[in-house]
Write a protein that holds these residues in place. Sequence first.
Motif, PDB file in Angstrom:
ATOM      1  N   UNK A   1       0.743  -1.440  -0.213  1.00 22.54           N
ATOM      2  CA  UNK A   1      -0.068   0.068  -0.020  1.00 22.54           C
ATOM      3  C   UNK A   1       0.958   0.998   0.036  1.00 22.54           C
ATOM      4  N   UNK A   2       0.541   2.249  -0.635  1.00 15.09           N
ATOM      5  CA  UNK A   2       1.847   2.867  -0.852  1.00 15.09           C
ATOM      6  C   UNK A   2       1.470   4.508  -0.274  1.00 15.09           C
ATOM      7  N   UNK A   3       0.409   4.601   0.793  1.00 16.33           N
ATOM      8  CA  UNK A   3       0.312   5.972   1.388  1.00 16.33           C
ATOM      9  C   UNK A   3      -0.309   6.610   0.431  1.00 16.33           C
ATOM     10  N   UNK A   4      -0.360   7.992   1.036  1.00 13.86           N
ATOM     11  CA  UNK A   4       1.237   7.858   2.888  1.00 13.86           C
ATOM     12  C   UNK A   4       0.374   7.928   3.901  1.00 13.86           C
ATOM     13  N   UNK A   5       0.976   7.317   5.146  1.00 17.34           N
ATOM     14  CA  UNK A   5       0.413   6.971   6.200  1.00 17.34           C
ATOM     15  C   UNK A   5       0.299   7.980   6.698  1.00 17.34           C
TER      16      UNK A   5
ATOM     17  N   UNK B   1      11.248   8.897  12.287  1.00 15.78           N
ATOM     18  CA  UNK B   1      10.578   7.643  11.423  1.00 15.78           C
ATOM     19  C   UNK B   1      10.319   8.388   9.889  1.00 15.78           C
ATOM     20  N   UNK B   2       9.799   9.388   9.874  1.00 14.71           N
ATOM     21  CA  UNK B   2       8.557   9.978   8.623  1.00 14.71           C
ATOM     22  C   UNK B   2       9.943   9.169   7.240  1.00 14.71           C
ATOM     23  N   UNK B   3       9.371   8.395   6.290  1.00 13.03           N
ATOM     24  CA  UNK B   3      10.292   8.265   5.187  1.00 13.03           C
ATOM     25  C   UNK B   3       9.448   7.587   4.539  1.00 13.03           C
ATOM     26  N   UNK B   4       9.842   6.660   3.353  1.00 13.03           N
ATOM     27  CA  UNK B   4       9.806   5.629   2.336  1.00 13.03           C
ATOM     28  C   UNK B   4      10.170   4.207   2.941  1.00 13.03           C
ATOM     29  N   UNK B   5       8.848   3.577   3.368  1.00 13.95           N
ATOM     30  CA  UNK B   5       9.493   1.593   3.788  1.00 13.95           C
ATOM     31  C   UNK B   5       8.713   1.073   2.644  1.00 13.95           C
ATOM     32  N   UNK B   6      10.022   0.589   2.230  1.00 13.24           N
ATOM     33  CA  UNK B   6       9.327  -0.428   0.946  1.00 13.24           C
ATOM     34  C   UNK B   6       9.921  -2.095   1.607  1.00 13.24           C
ATOM     35  N   UNK B   7       9.531  -2.749   1.528  1.00  9.31           N
ATOM     36  CA  UNK B   7       9.283  -3.914   1.725  1.00  9.31           C
ATOM     37  C   UNK B   7       9.902  -4.923   0.164  1.00  9.31           C
ATOM     38  N   UNK B   8      11.125  -5.811   0.400  1.00  8.33           N
ATOM     39  CA  UNK B   8      11.878  -6.404  -0.666  1.00  8.33           C
ATOM     40  C   UNK B   8      12.296  -7.853  -0.441  1.00  8.33           C
TER      41      UNK B   8
ATOM     42  N   UNK C   1       4.775   9.270   7.699  1.00 10.17           N
ATOM     43  CA  UNK C   1       4.536  10.343   8.242  1.00 10.17           C
ATOM     44  C   UNK C   1       3.905  10.645   8.822  1.00 10.17           C
ATOM     45  N   UNK C   2       5.530  10.736  10.479  1.00  6.28           N
ATOM     46  CA  UNK C   2       4.921  11.194  11.704  1.00  6.28           C
ATOM     47  C   UNK C   2       4.559  12.401  11.845  1.00  6.28           C
ATOM     48  N   UNK C   3       3.810  12.746  12.573  1.00  8.19           N
ATOM     49  CA  UNK C   3       3.844  13.927  12.688  1.00  8.19           C
ATOM     50  C   UNK C   3       4.041  14.482  14.487  1.00  8.19           C
TER      51      UNK C   3
END
Lengths: 113, 112
Positions: free
Chosen positions: B7-11, B83-90, B109-111
């Motif tokens: 799921x691309x989010x954003x979250x 922790x705000x970043x893009x998380x890629x599973x591989x 995105x962590x506010x």
Amino acid sequence: DAMVIQNPRYQVTQFGKPVTLSCSQTLNHNVMYWYQQKSSQAPKLLFHYYDKDFNNEADTPDNFQSRRPNTSFCFLDIRSPGLGDAAMYLCATSRSGLDYEQYFGPGTRLTVT
Amino acid sequence: QKEVEQDPGPLSVPEGAIVSLNCTYSNSAFQYFMWYRQYSRKGPELLMYTYSSGNKEDGRFTAQVDKSSKYISLFIRDSQPSDSATYLCAMSVLEYGNKLVFGAGTILRVKS
């Protein structure tokens, strides 16, 4: 610090004009990879070198070539860039073909005008 | 169907929240499961690695693999703005060494 370096970070080229992206590593790793990452898409493996052995992915277009003159350097050549080749190009390394961890460079963002 | 779906989010979450990131996959031969974190204008860096099924914990991060469901998760406890970043599973198949198949990444995105 040992690292993977990519130059340039940003590259603009014209449609059909050959372009070369470079990658160097100070990790002394045997394996080097080139990935293409388009916006909001997964990085896609183009090819990799295990030492001097070149391994091309079946669906990598012929327009993309690579050279690895020595352990430290690897180049990505795009012979005739099209608009669809605009992407981030990531170089990565790993110690061996059985090492799960890959170390990535910061990428080169290619724009084709 | 893509080999790996994410799921691309954003979250977007408030600081301190528990974050759950997920991927599904179709290739039952995958044996190595990884999570990479990618900050803006940087290359991905390995965050967590799991071989076959099970859980793995590293500080605030927990990786889970459920091979029967072809589903992997990354949990982040006490999330921080950093922790705000893009998380890629591989994922990879052992016999092909470490040719990684990536998901498209989830933007977190962590506010504060």
